[in-house]
Design an enzyme around this catalytic site. Structure first.
Site, PDB file in Angstrom:
ATOM      1  N   VAL A 235     -17.262  31.369 -21.856  1.00 41.13           N
ATOM      2  CA  VAL A 235     -18.491  32.062 -22.258  1.00 41.13           C
ATOM      3  C   VAL A 235     -18.190  33.527 -22.538  1.00 41.13           C
ATOM      4  O   VAL A 235     -17.435  34.167 -21.794  1.00 41.13           O
ATOM      5  CB  VAL A 235     -19.547  31.945 -21.136  1.00 41.13           C
ATOM      6  CG1 VAL A 235     -20.713  32.883 -21.381  1.00 41.13           C
ATOM      7  CG2 VAL A 235     -20.039  30.515 -20.998  1.00 41.13           C
ATOM      8  N   CYS A 236     -18.786  34.055 -23.613  1.00 43.08           N
ATOM      9  CA  CYS A 236     -18.727  35.495 -23.886  1.00 43.08           C
ATOM     10  C   CYS A 236     -20.083  35.934 -24.422  1.00 43.08           C
ATOM     11  O   CYS A 236     -21.046  35.167 -24.394  1.00 43.08           O
ATOM     12  CB  CYS A 236     -17.598  35.837 -24.853  1.00 43.08           C
ATOM     13  SG  CYS A 236     -17.882  35.245 -26.541  1.00 43.08           S
ATOM     14  N   ALA A 237     -20.169  37.144 -24.924  1.00 42.58           N
ATOM     15  CA  ALA A 237     -21.459  37.674 -25.360  1.00 42.58           C
ATOM     16  C   ALA A 237     -21.970  36.995 -26.627  1.00 42.58           C
ATOM     17  O   ALA A 237     -23.143  36.601 -26.717  1.00 42.58           O
ATOM     18  CB  ALA A 237     -21.372  39.180 -25.573  1.00 42.58           C
TER      19      ALA A 237
ATOM     20  N   MET B 107     -23.766  34.270 -24.964  1.00 44.89           N
ATOM     21  CA  MET B 107     -24.885  34.510 -24.055  1.00 44.89           C
ATOM     22  C   MET B 107     -26.156  34.899 -24.804  1.00 44.89           C
ATOM     23  O   MET B 107     -27.255  34.748 -24.274  1.00 44.89           O
ATOM     24  CB  MET B 107     -24.509  35.600 -23.049  1.00 44.89           C
ATOM     25  CG  MET B 107     -23.468  35.151 -22.022  1.00 44.89           C
ATOM     26  SD  MET B 107     -24.045  33.806 -20.937  1.00 44.89           S
ATOM     27  CE  MET B 107     -25.126  34.709 -19.817  1.00 44.89           C
TER      28      MET B 107
END
Length: 375
Positions: free
Chosen positions: A70-72, A99
């Site tokens: 997961v990242c931004a 996200m």
């Protein structure tokens, strides 16, 4: 191989449990807000620490679980997922849209049937803890505390062949941008807002006053307004079907609303206590409370709905059991969690004073809701 998972697919896994997440955002962003849930494990290793390779974290990753990176926004997670794949890990996933996508996903869950064949749904913005509601009755629909991602409600209404006729906000929101006015303009429905929260708005609206009854469809389904100030000066709860109490940001399953988001904590704390300890106390103990937010995944019941009987909340919710008035005042005005991200700009947007573009609105809303006195 690496595989994308949509926010909807991740939500399903979160609700089912047994998910392992490698979050490659910066440590501060991870500590502030992350994907959580029962049997959901996550570790944080910033992307910039992994540019030269992922060997140092391989021993920290489970061998018997899928791994979700997961990242931004998505890009960094895809790169790390590729690196894990090259290192020999099988079935590595990444969150499609990052996200930001997680923050915007809305999941409709049926709460129950209403009189005359109507239905009540809760739309769970699971990544942000925001809850909105969809009342369906005889070809019409009312939406309460809408998120700004209005397509989800329109698509749901179309699937059920319903015309959206009423959009209602229980108060002027400070943690998320309301989609109510936008939906009203698109559908021709009426937009309702408590007048005491609307003194500075720049648009026309229907005043939501104490005792107001809003009819949905040609039926006996009515939404009745109950003035309940404290979170804001205009906060208004909604009674539906004499069975459900939509409490807005006044009362949650595990906490109570905070009175400080308009800078009026000292002025509004007395209103908050009166609403919770007097007005709500006069209501039926059998009412099902449906709040506008939740703080922890444990607040979802086995059906995925955030709800609780009013009698149970008076028994177990600490915010409803502070008998000393001065102690209550301190509890709701001291040692509060941080205020929501960009809450002043969000309030101005909801008043129509500013009109940020879509990407700015996304940035303003990133992070958890913080409308309760405890996180």
């Amino acid at each position: 191989m690496i595989y994308p998972l949509t926010a909807k697919e991740v939500a399903k896994r979160v609700l089912e449990g047994n998910l392992f997440i490698l979050d490659v955002r910066n440590e501060g962003d991870f500590n502030n807000w992350k994907i959580e849930g029962k049997n959901v494990t996550s570790i944080n290793k910033p992307y910039f620490d992994l540019i030269d390779g992922v060997e140092e974290i391989l021993d920290h990753l489970p061998s018997d679980q899928d791994i979700l990176v997961v990242c931004a926004k998505e890009g960094s997670s895809k790169m790390v997922a590729d690196m894990l794949d090259e290192a020999g890990r099988e079935k590595v996933f990444y969150l499609e849209g990052g996200m930001k996508a997680w923050s915007e996903y809305l999941q409709p869950v049926k709460v129950g049937d209403l009189k005359s064949g109507g239905e009540l749904y809760q739309f769970n913005r699971i990544g942000k803890g925001c809850l909105s509601y969809f009342v369906a009755s005889q070809g019409e629909a009312a939406i309460i505390d809408s998120a700004r991602m209005t397509d989800a409600y329109e698509e749901f209404a179309a699937q059920k062949n319903l015309k959206i006729t009423h959009l209602i906000d229980t108060h002027l929101h400070a943690d998320h941008i309301s989609g109510g006015r936008k939906l009203a303009e698109k559908t021709g429905g009426k937009y309702w807002l408590p007048s005491k929260d609307a003194e500075e708005v720049t648009f026309s609206y229907e005043p939501l006053e104490d005792g107001q009854e809003i009819k949905v469809g040609e039926s006996n389904i009515t939404i009745q307004a109950l003035y309940s100030p404290g979170h804001t000066i205009g906060s208004t709860s909604l009674m539906i079907d004499d069975n459900y109490l939509l409490s807005g940001d006044i009362l949650f399953v595990d906490s109570i609303g905070r009175p400080d988001l308009a800078g009026k904590a000292e002025d509004w704390v007395g209103d908050l206590r009166t609403t919770l300890y007097t007005k709500y106390k006069e209501l039926s103990d059998d009412l099902i409370v449906l709040p506008a937010h939740f703080g922890k995944m444990s607040e979802l019941n086995e059906n995925g709905v955030v709800q609780e009987k009013l009698s149970v909340l008076f028994e177990k919710n600490e915010g409803l059991n502070i008998q000393d008035e001065e102690e209550f005042r301190k509890a709701v005005s001291e040692n509060l969690p941080p205020q929501p991200n960009a809450y002043q700009e969000i309030r101005q947007t909801n008043m129509g004073k500013i009109n940020p573009d879509e990407e700015s609105q996304r940035e303003m809303e990133i992070g958890p809701n913080r409308c309760a006195i405890t996180e």
